[in-house]
Write a protein that holds these residues in place. Structure first.
Motif, short mmCIF file in Angstrom:
data_model
loop_
_atom_site.label_atom_id
_atom_site.label_comp_id
_atom_site.label_asym_id
_atom_site.label_seq_id
_atom_site.Cartn_x
_atom_site.Cartn_y
_atom_site.Cartn_z
N ASP A 120 -38.09 2.79 -55.34
CA ASP A 120 -36.94 2.35 -56.16
C ASP A 120 -35.60 2.94 -55.67
OD1 ASP A 120 -38.70 0.94 -57.64
OD2 ASP A 120 -38.77 2.35 -59.32
N PHE A 121 -35.69 3.84 -54.68
CA PHE A 121 -34.48 4.58 -54.29
C PHE A 121 -33.32 3.65 -53.91
CE2 PHE A 121 -31.93 6.71 -50.96
CZ PHE A 121 -31.44 7.76 -51.72
N LYS A 122 -33.61 2.70 -52.99
CA LYS A 122 -32.52 1.83 -52.50
C LYS A 122 -31.91 1.00 -53.63
CE LYS A 122 -32.85 1.09 -47.64
NZ LYS A 122 -33.21 0.18 -46.57
N ASP A 123 -32.81 0.44 -54.47
CA ASP A 123 -32.34 -0.38 -55.58
C ASP A 123 -31.48 0.43 -56.54
OD1 ASP A 123 -32.34 -2.80 -57.11
OD2 ASP A 123 -33.65 -1.76 -58.54
N ARG A 124 -31.96 1.68 -56.83
CA ARG A 124 -31.21 2.54 -57.75
C ARG A 124 -29.87 2.94 -57.13
NH1 ARG A 124 -35.84 6.31 -60.66
NH2 ARG A 124 -36.83 4.53 -61.67
N SER A 128 -29.11 12.35 -47.52
CA SER A 128 -30.30 13.21 -47.47
C SER A 128 -31.54 12.49 -48.02
CB SER A 128 -30.05 14.48 -48.29
OG SER A 128 -29.69 14.12 -49.61
N HIS A 129 -31.37 11.22 -48.32
CA HIS A 129 -32.47 10.42 -48.88
C HIS A 129 -33.14 11.17 -50.05
CE1 HIS A 129 -34.96 6.90 -48.77
NE2 HIS A 129 -36.07 7.65 -48.84
N ASP A 130 -32.28 11.72 -50.93
CA ASP A 130 -32.78 12.54 -52.04
C ASP A 130 -33.25 11.63 -53.17
OD1 ASP A 130 -33.26 14.39 -53.94
OD2 ASP A 130 -31.22 15.21 -54.05
N TRP A 131 -34.49 11.12 -52.99
CA TRP A 131 -35.00 10.14 -53.95
C TRP A 131 -35.17 10.72 -55.34
CZ3 TRP A 131 -39.49 12.57 -55.11
CH2 TRP A 131 -40.08 13.31 -54.10
N LEU A 132 -35.39 12.07 -55.39
CA LEU A 132 -35.60 12.69 -56.70
C LEU A 132 -34.30 12.71 -57.51
CD1 LEU A 132 -37.68 14.07 -58.48
CD2 LEU A 132 -37.04 16.26 -57.45
N ALA A 133 -33.17 12.77 -56.80
CA ALA A 133 -31.88 12.83 -57.50
C ALA A 133 -31.64 11.56 -58.32
CB ALA A 133 -30.76 13.02 -56.50
N LEU A 134 -32.30 10.47 -57.94
CA LEU A 134 -32.06 9.21 -58.65
C LEU A 134 -33.16 8.90 -59.67
CD1 LEU A 134 -30.74 6.90 -55.81
CD2 LEU A 134 -29.48 8.44 -57.31
N ALA A 135 -34.05 9.93 -59.90
CA ALA A 135 -35.13 9.73 -60.88
C ALA A 135 -34.54 9.67 -62.27
CB ALA A 135 -36.11 10.88 -60.78
N THR A 136 -35.27 8.96 -63.15
CA THR A 136 -34.81 8.93 -64.54
C THR A 136 -35.16 10.27 -65.16
OG1 THR A 136 -36.88 8.06 -65.34
CG2 THR A 136 -35.21 6.44 -64.71
N ARG A 137 -34.65 10.50 -66.37
CA ARG A 137 -34.93 11.78 -67.02
C ARG A 137 -36.44 12.00 -67.17
NH1 ARG A 137 -32.08 15.37 -70.04
NH2 ARG A 137 -30.20 14.15 -69.81
N ASP A 163 -15.82 12.58 -57.27
CA ASP A 163 -16.96 13.51 -57.18
C ASP A 163 -18.27 12.75 -57.15
OD1 ASP A 163 -15.25 15.60 -57.11
OD2 ASP A 163 -15.52 16.21 -59.22
N PHE A 164 -18.32 11.76 -58.05
CA PHE A 164 -19.54 10.94 -58.10
C PHE A 164 -19.78 10.28 -56.77
CE2 PHE A 164 -19.27 10.52 -62.90
CZ PHE A 164 -20.49 11.17 -63.13
N ASP A 165 -18.72 9.74 -56.17
CA ASP A 165 -18.83 9.07 -54.87
C ASP A 165 -19.43 10.02 -53.84
OD1 ASP A 165 -17.86 6.65 -55.63
OD2 ASP A 165 -15.77 7.05 -55.06
N SER A 166 -18.88 11.23 -53.83
CA SER A 166 -19.32 12.18 -52.81
C SER A 166 -20.79 12.58 -53.06
CB SER A 166 -18.34 13.35 -52.83
OG SER A 166 -18.97 14.55 -52.68
N THR A 167 -21.16 12.82 -54.33
CA THR A 167 -22.55 13.17 -54.65
C THR A 167 -23.49 12.05 -54.21
OG1 THR A 167 -21.66 14.27 -56.60
CG2 THR A 167 -24.05 13.98 -56.53
#
Lengths: 614, 181
Positions: A501-505, A446-455, A435-439
């Protein structure tokens, strides 16, 4: 290979140290371990380790060497039939004639010693090339001795007659020719060989002894051929202090007696009187002396000597009876073995010292007997096997206990392990990982940079966007416009940072996810191993139990056979020893009867003469 | 009468004397008997050796199962600069073997023998073995030297060889650790 063969061949000759020049490169440590025991002459453990390593396929780099080493060790351990089987198989075509010939020679020698004369003869016939000179001589001598012992005197003589040189071997050859000629009744021809030998100038003890033997054999052969005059010279050449002197002195006396010179005959016989009564020549002299005295008309002196002889024979017979009883009890042979440590076995072992005791004097000459020494060697080997099996019997009990304890511990732990395994939902973890892989793939796509934001970033984004929809900010006043600008700026900065930071994260999260995946694969593999172990362990326990409990009766049954064989071997040794003593006793009985007859005859004459005088 | 009797005695005695010189048939019979017993002993030896092999393998399998087995061997190449007295083995900091060598054993090592000094059961993973060699070094001086190996224990059996060799250039002994799979 060559170096090993040279080593083995010299092991068989017990003089290998100087010949072992070539280095043996060890490619399997187990092979080196076998050599470690082999070089210490510990043949039994070395053979066991080699057989075990062979069975486990641990000697891949030394297949041929190992087989040859096994043959050599069997030979040294006295397991000659098995050794021969290996050599026959291995030496067929892949070694030089020289090595093969040496191997056949040593096999022939061992077979000769153990009484396998035909096999010894066959092995000697397999020698194709020329053996080194010393072995060649020994081989020829062995062949001749086999022929003499099988009664083929003419063939033995023909073989020995070509002997060249003036070495010790040549002297032995002459002696054997002499013996063969005497045995075939050709005393006059024998005389030439034995006389030459008996007149030689010996340069060592061995040759002195051979010279004595030749003189003795010739002297007695001539005596038997009714040539007492000729017999005297060789008999008088025998050394006075050597092992053959008693018989020579007795023979010289008989030669004189045969010539009617009883006074001269008494000289060597009286010399024998002070010697060990165990010797048959000394015993015989005790009758010969009074016989000569009676011939010289010293009747009363002769009667005294006969009485002394009867008394001495009686005491000696009693001592012999005690020794025979001791031998028949069977303890004696165990006493033989207790004189030396039993840590090694081998072909070259020989009993050199008898245990101290009253019986020892009777048994000294047994040690010189080939059959007795070989029989004792077998008895010793059997005793070793017995102790070895005793040790294993104890060990097998320990193995059984160990196995039971392990099984109990396993049975006790199994429910706990099963419980823990049930709690660990590996399949659930795998599905969550997928599931994690697919997410993560969706986020990337979708280049969803917000999804990789910290809390905190996410909360900050939420706060900023919620501020944006505050109704007061919609007012058209400069303050509201200023705040709206600031919010836009804040949003822009935050978005810029998140996008930067998206790519690095994404990379870090994917790396962690991959690691989790690998850990999951390892866990799955371990799980499979645990499942397999859980499935196999009961089978393994069962297989080991079967082996432990299956080998225990094997040990017991072989031990019983070793016991039986030891009894047979003891019986064989007892028969040789008792047979030897019985022969001595029988001789003493005959001498006693003869002495009594002679004494009765003397008393008879004395009585007749007395009556005549009256 | 006396003359006849004594002649008889002489003949009997001579016959005895000759018997001691000549070989008799008893010897052949005795040889046959020895041979027959020897054949039985030979076949028993074979059976006991085979049984020993099976018992030895069983013992090893029980005490040191293949998946945890590690065997440590000592070997010697040349050994001119070092006269071995004893070897001490530590595994993961724990003393496991202390072996004092006899002259016979050292000789067997010099001639190419390999001594299995210790067998252990180790878990899969990383381990450290330290071997301390004690003996006489060059110029018959007391000599003590250690060798260390970090090794990974996999699933199968593992063999570690501790080899004493000569470093001819420096005229010093050298201690090399080898791994066998």
């Amino acid at each position: 290979m060559r170096s090993l063969l040279v080593l083995l061949v010299f092991v068989a000759s017990a003089s290998y140290a100087a010949e072992d020049d070539d280095e043996i490169v060890i490619m399997d440590p187990q092979y080196g371990e076998v050599l470690f025991h082999f070089y210490q002459d510990d043949y039994f453990p070395a053979i066991v380790k080699l057989l075990a390593a062979q069975k486990q396929g641990q000697l891949d780099e030394h297949v041929e060497d190992a087989e040859l080493l096994l043959g050599g060790m069997y030979l040294s351990y006295g397991h000659h039939l098995e050794a021969a089987a290996i050599f026959e198989r291995m030496l067929a075509d892949n070694v030089s004639v020289e090595i093969r010939d040496r191997t056949w020679f040593f096999l022939a020698k061992i077979w000769y010693q153990r009484g396998y004369h035909e096999k010894s003869q066959e092995a000697l016939e397999l020698v194709e090339g020329e053996l080194p000179k010393n072995l060649q001589r020994e081989a020829l001598m062995m062949q001749a001795q086999i022929l003499i012992e099988t009664g083929e005197y003419d063939r033995a003589i023909a073989l020995l007659q070509n002997w060249k040189g003036r070495t010790e071997w040549a002297s032995y050859a002459k002696f054997n020719i002499g013996v063969a000629l005497v045995r075939s009744g050709r005393v006059d021809e024998a005389r030439v060989f034995l006389d030459e030998l008996g007149d030689m100038n010996p340069f060592n003890e061995e040759l002195s002894s051979l010279r004595d033997k030749a003189n003795l054999a010739l002297g007695y052969a001539l005596l038997q051929d009714e040539k007492p005059m000729a017999a005297k010279a060789p008999l008088q050449r025998v050394r006075l202090e050597g092992p053959f002197s008693n018989k020579a002195l007795l023979g010289v006396g008989w030669a004189d007696a045969e010539l009617g010179n009883f006074r001269r005959a008494l000289v060597p016989w009286m010399e024998l009187r002070g010697r060990d009564l165990l010797d048959s020549a000394v015993q015989e002299s005790m009758l010969a002396i009074p016989y000569a005295m009676s011939e010289l008309d010293s009747i009363s002196q002769a009667a005294d000597h006969y009485l002394n002889a009867i008394e001495a024979f009686y005491e000696e017979t009693n001592r012999l009876d005690r020794t025979i009883a001791h031998i028949e009890s069977g303890d004696l042979f165990d006493e033989f073995l207790s004189t030396g440590p039993l840590d090694s076995t081998g072909w070259y072992w020989e009993l050199e010292e008898l245990p101290e005791g009253p019986d020892s004097r009777y048994l000294f000459h047994l040690l010189a007997s080939h059959e007795f020494q070989e029989g004792l060697k077998n008895y010793r080997d059997l005793n070793y096997l017995h102790r070895n099996l005793d040790g294993w019997q104890d060990s097998v009990d320990v193995f059984a206990n160990m196995l039971e304890t392990r099984k109990e511990a396993y049975d006790e732990r199994l429910p706990r392990v099963e419980d823990a395994l049930a709690r660990a939902d590996l399949d659930g973890m795998v599905s969550r990982k997928l599931d994690f892989d697919s997410t993560l793939n969706n986020i990337e796509e979708s280049h969803d940079w917000l999804a990789l934001a910290t809390r905190s970033e996410f909360e900050m984004w939420g706060e900023v966007t919620s501020l944006e929809s505050t109704p007061a900010l919609r007012a058209d006043i400069p303050e509201a416009a200023e705040v709206r600008d600031k919010i836009q700026l804040l949003k822009g900065v935050l978005q810029w940072q998140l996008e930067r930071d998206f790519k690095d994260r994404l990379w870090r999260i994917r790396r962690n996810l991959d690691q989790a995946g690998e850990a999951l694969v390892t866990a799955q593999r371990s799980r499979r191993q645990i499942d397999e172990t859980m499935r196999n362990e009961p089978l393994r326990f069962e297989a080991l139990s079967n082996r432990v409990y299956g080998l225990a009766p094997d040990i017991e049954s072989i031990k019983m056979r070793v016991d039986d064989e030891m009894a047979d071997q003891r019986g064989y040794l007892r028969d040789i020893a008792v047979g030897e003593l019985q022969a001595q006793k029988q001789r003493l009985d005959v001498y006693t009867i003869q002495a009594r007859f002679a004494l009765a005859a003397i008393y008879d004459i004395a009585a007749t003469e007395g009556e005549a005088l009256e | 009468m006396t003359k006849t009797l004594t002649s008889l005695i002489v003949a009997a005695m001579l016959a005895f004397s000759m018997a001691t010189i000549a070989q008799d048939n008893d010897e052949t019979e005795s040889r046959q008997e020895l041979r027959s017993i020897d054949q039985d002993v030979q076949s028993l030896k074979k059976e006991v050796l085979d049984l020993n092999r099976d018992l030895f393998l069983l013992e090893e399998e029980l005490l040191f199962p293949a998946n945890s087995q590690v065997a440590f061997f000592i070997s010697m190449d040349v050994g001119e600069y070092f006269e071995l007295d004893s070897v001490n083995i530590k595994i993961d900091g724990k003393d496991v073997a202390n072996y004092l060598y006899t002259e016979r054993e050292v000789d067997a090592l010099i001639r190419g023998g390999v001594h299995r000094i210790h067998m252990a059961n180790l878990k899969t993973g990383d381990h450290e073995v330290v071997a301390i060699f004690t003996g006489k070094g060059p110029h018959i001086r007391d000599y003590r030297r250690g060798a260390t190996l970090n090794f990974n224990k996999g699933i199968g059996a593992k063999y570690v060889e501790l080899e004493i060799t000569d470093r001819v250039k420096k005229q010093q002994p050298e201690f090399v650790v080898k791994e066998w799979e």
